[in-house]
Design a protein around this motif. Structure first.
Motif, PDB file in Angstrom:
ATOM      1  N   PRO A   1       0.798  -1.217   0.000  1.00  0.00           N
ATOM      2  CA  PRO A   1       0.000   0.000   0.000  1.00  0.00           C
ATOM      3  C   PRO A   1       0.841   1.282   0.000  1.00  0.00           C
ATOM      4  N   VAL A   2       2.135   1.185   0.299  1.00  0.00           N
ATOM      5  CA  VAL A   2       3.033   2.344   0.164  1.00  0.00           C
ATOM      6  C   VAL A   2       4.123   1.952  -0.817  1.00  0.00           C
ATOM      7  N   ASP A   3       4.735   2.951  -1.443  1.00  0.00           N
ATOM      8  CA  ASP A   3       5.733   2.655  -2.466  1.00  0.00           C
ATOM      9  C   ASP A   3       7.048   2.152  -1.886  1.00  0.00           C
TER      10      ASP A   3
ATOM     11  N   GLN B   1      -7.483   5.741   0.891  1.00  0.00           N
ATOM     12  CA  GLN B   1      -7.907   5.517   2.273  1.00  0.00           C
ATOM     13  C   GLN B   1      -6.920   4.639   3.038  1.00  0.00           C
ATOM     14  N   HIS B   2      -6.391   3.584   2.420  1.00  0.00           N
ATOM     15  CA  HIS B   2      -5.432   2.706   3.093  1.00  0.00           C
ATOM     16  C   HIS B   2      -4.172   3.480   3.457  1.00  0.00           C
TER      17      HIS B   2
ATOM     18  N   ARG C   1      -3.902   6.736   3.908  1.00  0.00           N
ATOM     19  CA  ARG C   1      -4.214   7.686   4.988  1.00  0.00           C
ATOM     20  C   ARG C   1      -4.252   6.969   6.337  1.00  0.00           C
ATOM     21  N   ASN C   2      -4.786   5.751   6.368  1.00  0.00           N
ATOM     22  CA  ASN C   2      -4.821   4.964   7.613  1.00  0.00           C
ATOM     23  C   ASN C   2      -3.407   4.648   8.098  1.00  0.00           C
ATOM     24  N   ILE C   3      -2.525   4.278   7.194  1.00  0.00           N
ATOM     25  CA  ILE C   3      -1.136   3.974   7.561  1.00  0.00           C
ATOM     26  C   ILE C   3      -0.451   5.229   8.081  1.00  0.00           C
ATOM     27  N   LYS C   4      -0.645   6.346   7.386  1.00  0.00           N
ATOM     28  CA  LYS C   4      -0.046   7.620   7.810  1.00  0.00           C
ATOM     29  C   LYS C   4      -0.504   7.967   9.218  1.00  0.00           C
TER      30      LYS C   4
END
Length: 162
Positions: free
Chosen positions: A90-92, A121-122, A124-127
């Motif tokens: 979900p992140v690069d 949304q995923h 933003r949740n991780i952040k």
């Protein structure tokens, strides 16, 4: 004579009613044909707009997917290129800065964006989880030589106690 006038007026009224009915039918058919032609023109125009938009978005996504592989080598990237691992979803990237330092080691979650794109949304949740300190390091140990002997032990979570 009165009967003849009544019959004539009645016939004229019936003829006028038939003429109005036929005229309306022709008018309605003409209006329907015109509406159908306008609808077809709109469909062609709208389909072209949708295809153009899809093409532009596809190019933007392709550019983003290509450029994100080169970004770690650009000035301003927060971690040295040799210290990052590409994940893509979900992140690069996840980067580990100063990994040999006991007190200054840092873990970076890095998302590359281009154009007008935003975090999903995923992401933003991780952040938010990182910002709130809900980041954990787990050790999972597997013991045993055969399938029937294999056990899974998860050690307690080690959390940064800031």
């Amino acid at each position: 004579m009165v009967t003849t006038i009544l019959v004539t007026v009645t016939l004229l009224a019936v003829a006028y009613a038939v003429w109005v009915h036929i005229s309306n039918r022709d008018f309605n058919k003409s209006a329907e044909n015109k509406a159908d032609a306008l609808l077809e023109q709109w469909k062609v125009k709208e389909e072209k707009r949708i295809r153009d938009d899809a093409y532009k978005r596809s190019r933007a996504v392709g550019f983003g997917k290509t450029i994100e592989h080169f970004v770690p080598f650009m000035d301003g990237f927060p971690v040295k290129a040799k210290d990052v691992q590409f994940y893509g979803n979900p992140v690069d990237y996840i980067g580990i800065k100063n990994r040999n330092s006991k007190g200054k080691c840092e873990v970076h979650f890095i998302e590359v964006k281009s154009g007008n794109s935003n975090l999903n949304q995923h992401q933003r949740n991780i952040k938010k989880a990182v910002e709130e300190g809900r980041v954990f390091f787990n050790i999972v140990e597997v013991d045993g030589l055969t399938k029937s002997e294999k056990t899974l032990t998860v050690n307690k979570e080690e959390k940064n106690a800031d």
